[in-house]
Design an enzyme around this catalytic site. Structure first.
Site, PDB file in Angstrom:
ATOM      1  CE  LYS A   1       9.705   4.887  -3.852  1.00 14.20           C
ATOM      2  NZ  LYS A   1      11.112   4.864  -3.359  1.00 14.20           N
TER       3      LYS A   1
ATOM      4  NE  ARG B   1       7.634   2.119   1.666  1.00 12.78           N
ATOM      5  CZ  ARG B   1       7.853   3.389   1.376  1.00 12.78           C
ATOM      6  NH1 ARG B   1       7.029   4.042   0.578  1.00 12.78           N
ATOM      7  NH2 ARG B   1       8.895   4.005   1.851  1.00 12.78           N
TER       8      ARG B   1
ATOM      9  NE  ARG C   1      15.473  13.018   0.582  1.00 10.14           N
ATOM     10  CZ  ARG C   1      14.647  12.056   0.193  1.00 10.14           C
ATOM     11  NH1 ARG C   1      13.854  12.247  -0.842  1.00 10.14           N
ATOM     12  NH2 ARG C   1      14.615  10.911   0.843  1.00 10.14           N
TER      13      ARG C   1
ATOM     14  NE  ARG D   1      12.327  11.784   3.648  1.00  9.36           N
ATOM     15  CZ  ARG D   1      11.880  10.992   2.679  1.00  9.36           C
ATOM     16  NH1 ARG D   1      11.496  11.519   1.530  1.00  9.36           N
ATOM     17  NH2 ARG D   1      11.813   9.704   2.863  1.00  9.36           N
TER      18      ARG D   1
ATOM     19  NE  ARG E   1      14.182   5.971   3.985  1.00 10.40           N
ATOM     20  CZ  ARG E   1      14.737   7.087   3.504  1.00 10.40           C
ATOM     21  NH1 ARG E   1      15.694   7.704   4.195  1.00 10.40           N
ATOM     22  NH2 ARG E   1      14.345   7.580   2.359  1.00 10.40           N
TER      23      ARG E   1
END
Ligand code: AP5
Ligand code: MG
Length: 189
Positions: free
Chosen positions: A15, A90, A127, A133, A144
């Site tokens: 996204k 969300r 990532r 992160r 998540r």
């Protein structure tokens, strides 16, 4: 009038990557609630202090906080002529709040980007190595994904029921391949 679009899809679907490219192409602001919240965490604002542990666990930051942040952002001049929302709404509560803030018929279209679960997890773990992160660890990634299925995926049904078409785009393949699909989808919808 520029376009008023939103991106839906699970964590790791692309996204943010695609929204950034598309926003540049369309000349509208890319509004990512995740990026705005991370910025607040980094700056140690009151909002950031409230959000930090929730984000680290992969849960949703309370609606009232996120809705206020988005309303403020959409009220800025550069969003008057279109925007691209990424990571918001969300859940159905946030979608209703957005409908109220913008008025009926304001949203044009939602792009749903999806990819296989193994691919999502692999991208986020990659990532983690590259960017570190805080929420890109296996346990938080699983949460998540679950939060996405429970809270966010119902929007794929909510929007068509409320007059906004949802266009599914295959998020597998290279960044450029996915981007081409999005451009094509927008040209025909
Ligand atoms: P948020 O920042 O929105 O994170 P997310 O939804 O978990 O999604 P990601 O950013 O991880 O994935 P993405 O789909 O954007 O993919 P990306 O392009 O980055 O939210 C983080 C947290 O903030 C939430 O958990 C929550 O706590 C809070 N929050 C945010 N919004 C909220 C809201 N509205 N309400 C309540 N709480 C909220 O790509 C992922 C990786 O894959 C990148 O490394 C990228 O380089 C790579 N990649 C992208 N495309 C490809 C490709 N085609 N091939 C290979 N690699 C690719
Ligand atoms: Mg993102």
């Amino acid at each position: 009038m520029g376009r008023r679009l939103l991106f839906l899809g699970p964590p790791g679907a692309g996204k943010g990557t695609q929204a950034e490219m598309l926003a540049r192409t369309l000349g509208v602001p890319h509004i990512s609630t995740g990026a705005m919240l991370r910025d607040n965490v980094e700056r140690g604002t009151e909002l950031g202090m409230k959000a930090q542990a929730i984000m680290a666990a992969g849960d949703l930051v309370p609606d009232d906080l996120v809705v206020a942040m988005v309303k403020d952002r959409l009220g800025q001049d550069d969003a008057a002529c279109g925007f691209l929302l990424d990571g918001f709404p969300r859940n159905v509560g946030q979608a209703r709040a957005l409908d109220e803030a913008l008025g009926a018929g304001a949203l044009e279209l939602a792009l749903l980007v999806e990819a296989d679960e193994e691919e999502l997890v692999a991208r986020l773990l990659q990532r983690a190595i590259e960017e570190g992160r805080e929420d890109d660890n296996e346990q938080t990634i699983r949460n998540r994904l679950q939060v996405y299925r429970d809270e966010t995926e119902p929007l794929v049904g909510y929007y068509p029921d409320n007059g906004v078409i949802v266009v599914a785009v295959d998020g597998m393949g290279t960044v450029d391949e996915v981007f081409s699909r999005i451009v094509k989808a927008l040209a025909t919808n």
